[in-house]
Write an enzyme that holds these catalytic residues in place. Structure first.
Site, PDB file in Angstrom:
ATOM      1  N   LYS A  11       0.810  -1.223   0.000  1.00 43.59           N
ATOM      2  CA  LYS A  11       0.000   0.000   0.000  1.00 43.59           C
ATOM      3  C   LYS A  11       0.848   1.280   0.000  1.00 43.59           C
ATOM      4  O   LYS A  11       2.054   1.242   0.259  1.00 43.59           O
ATOM      5  CB  LYS A  11      -0.933  -0.028   1.213  1.00 43.59           C
ATOM      6  CG  LYS A  11      -1.964  -1.148   1.147  1.00 43.59           C
ATOM      7  CD  LYS A  11      -2.885  -1.097   2.355  1.00 43.59           C
ATOM      8  CE  LYS A  11      -3.953  -2.173   2.289  1.00 43.59           C
ATOM      9  NZ  LYS A  11      -4.856  -2.070   3.459  1.00 43.59           N
ATOM     10  N   PHE A  59     -16.171   3.761   5.917  1.00 45.45           N
ATOM     11  CA  PHE A  59     -14.764   4.054   5.624  1.00 45.45           C
ATOM     12  C   PHE A  59     -14.420   3.990   4.134  1.00 45.45           C
ATOM     13  O   PHE A  59     -13.273   4.226   3.756  1.00 45.45           O
ATOM     14  CB  PHE A  59     -13.848   3.095   6.400  1.00 45.45           C
ATOM     15  CG  PHE A  59     -14.055   1.635   6.075  1.00 45.45           C
ATOM     16  CD1 PHE A  59     -13.487   1.062   4.941  1.00 45.45           C
ATOM     17  CD2 PHE A  59     -14.817   0.837   6.914  1.00 45.45           C
ATOM     18  CE1 PHE A  59     -13.675  -0.280   4.641  1.00 45.45           C
ATOM     19  CE2 PHE A  59     -15.011  -0.508   6.628  1.00 45.45           C
ATOM     20  CZ  PHE A  59     -14.438  -1.063   5.490  1.00 45.45           C
ATOM     21  N   ARG A  87      -1.751 -14.422   4.381  1.00 48.83           N
ATOM     22  CA  ARG A  87      -2.538 -13.746   5.421  1.00 48.83           C
ATOM     23  C   ARG A  87      -1.821 -13.860   6.772  1.00 48.83           C
ATOM     24  O   ARG A  87      -1.817 -12.914   7.555  1.00 48.83           O
ATOM     25  CB  ARG A  87      -3.961 -14.292   5.470  1.00 48.83           C
ATOM     26  CG  ARG A  87      -4.722 -13.932   4.178  1.00 48.83           C
ATOM     27  CD  ARG A  87      -6.192 -14.229   4.231  1.00 48.83           C
ATOM     28  NE  ARG A  87      -6.902 -13.354   5.148  1.00 48.83           N
ATOM     29  CZ  ARG A  87      -7.176 -12.071   4.930  1.00 48.83           C
ATOM     30  NH1 ARG A  87      -6.774 -11.474   3.823  1.00 48.83           N
ATOM     31  NH2 ARG A  87      -7.853 -11.376   5.821  1.00 48.83           N
ATOM     32  N   THR A  93      -5.202  -7.217  10.692  1.00 48.49           N
ATOM     33  CA  THR A  93      -5.495  -5.935  10.048  1.00 48.49           C
ATOM     34  C   THR A  93      -5.046  -4.768  10.917  1.00 48.49           C
ATOM     35  O   THR A  93      -4.455  -3.809  10.433  1.00 48.49           O
ATOM     36  CB  THR A  93      -7.008  -5.824   9.748  1.00 48.49           C
ATOM     37  OG1 THR A  93      -7.380  -6.919   8.906  1.00 48.49           O
ATOM     38  CG2 THR A  93      -7.341  -4.520   9.054  1.00 48.49           C
ATOM     39  N   ARG A 104       2.582  -6.321   8.927  1.00 47.79           N
ATOM     40  CA  ARG A 104       1.869  -5.208   9.570  1.00 47.79           C
ATOM     41  C   ARG A 104       2.498  -4.817  10.904  1.00 47.79           C
ATOM     42  O   ARG A 104       2.528  -3.636  11.250  1.00 47.79           O
ATOM     43  CB  ARG A 104       0.391  -5.551   9.699  1.00 47.79           C
ATOM     44  CG  ARG A 104      -0.285  -5.547   8.321  1.00 47.79           C
ATOM     45  CD  ARG A 104      -1.695  -6.032   8.373  1.00 47.79           C
ATOM     46  NE  ARG A 104      -2.351  -5.851   7.076  1.00 47.79           N
ATOM     47  CZ  ARG A 104      -3.410  -6.538   6.706  1.00 47.79           C
ATOM     48  NH1 ARG A 104      -3.940  -7.446   7.513  1.00 47.79           N
ATOM     49  NH2 ARG A 104      -3.959  -6.315   5.522  1.00 47.79           N
ATOM     50  N   HIS A 117      -2.212  -5.547   1.531  1.00 48.23           N
ATOM     51  CA  HIS A 117      -3.497  -6.213   1.308  1.00 48.23           C
ATOM     52  C   HIS A 117      -3.189  -7.604   0.795  1.00 48.23           C
ATOM     53  O   HIS A 117      -2.256  -7.793   0.018  1.00 48.23           O
ATOM     54  CB  HIS A 117      -4.334  -5.475   0.251  1.00 48.23           C
ATOM     55  CG  HIS A 117      -5.437  -6.337  -0.314  1.00 48.23           C
ATOM     56  ND1 HIS A 117      -6.666  -6.437   0.284  1.00 48.23           N
ATOM     57  CD2 HIS A 117      -5.463  -7.179  -1.387  1.00 48.23           C
ATOM     58  CE1 HIS A 117      -7.410  -7.300  -0.415  1.00 48.23           C
ATOM     59  NE2 HIS A 117      -6.700  -7.760  -1.435  1.00 48.23           N
TER      60      HIS A 117
END
Length: 140
Positions: A11, A59, A87, A93, A104, A117
């Protein structure tokens, strides 16, 4: 275990900080192969189509704005149980809840600017891959 493909986006928060190589290293260390990759500027139309499943969520507009705020790196990853493995490699998340060593936990700035993502199913991976890659761009 089956060889699968999954779709990944690095991202704008991560590309802005020049983290593509570091994220790719985490992906490859986990045993996934990057079989297609390109850096693009996602258009508003592309982001709206990609995240259409969230169009009724509060959102949605912020998500579209964020995903079009700078370059992204779209990827096709391949490996044993690639969807579940990626994942796991991405982490939760919310980076505050992500396991140590995950993308993350290592790189995310917030729950929205969470650096990556990944597809949530084999079926969605196929749809997402087709939105950004032709078959001749995927060379595994």
């Amino acid at each position: 275990m089956a060889i699968e493909r999954t779709f990944s986006i690095i991202k704008p928060d991560a590309t802005r900080r020049n983290l593509t190589g570091a994220i790719n290293a985490v992906i490859e260390k986990a045993g996934l192969r990057i079989v297609a990759q390109k850096r693009i500027q996602m258009t508003k139309a592309q982001a709206e189509a990609f995240y259409a499943v969230h169009s009724a969520r509060p959102f949605f507009n912020d998500l579209v704005s964020f995903m079009t705020s700078g370059p992204v790196v779209v990827q096709v990853l391949e490996g044993e149980d690639a969807v579940a493995k990626y994942r796991e490699v991405m982490g939760a998340t919310n980076p505050a809840n992500a396991a140590e060593g995950t993308i993350r936990k290592l790189f995310a700035e917030s729950i929205e600017a969470n650096s990556a993502h990944g597809s949530d199913s084999v079926e969605n991976a196929g749809v997402e891959i087709a939105q950004f890659f032709s078959q001749n761009e995927i060379v595994g």
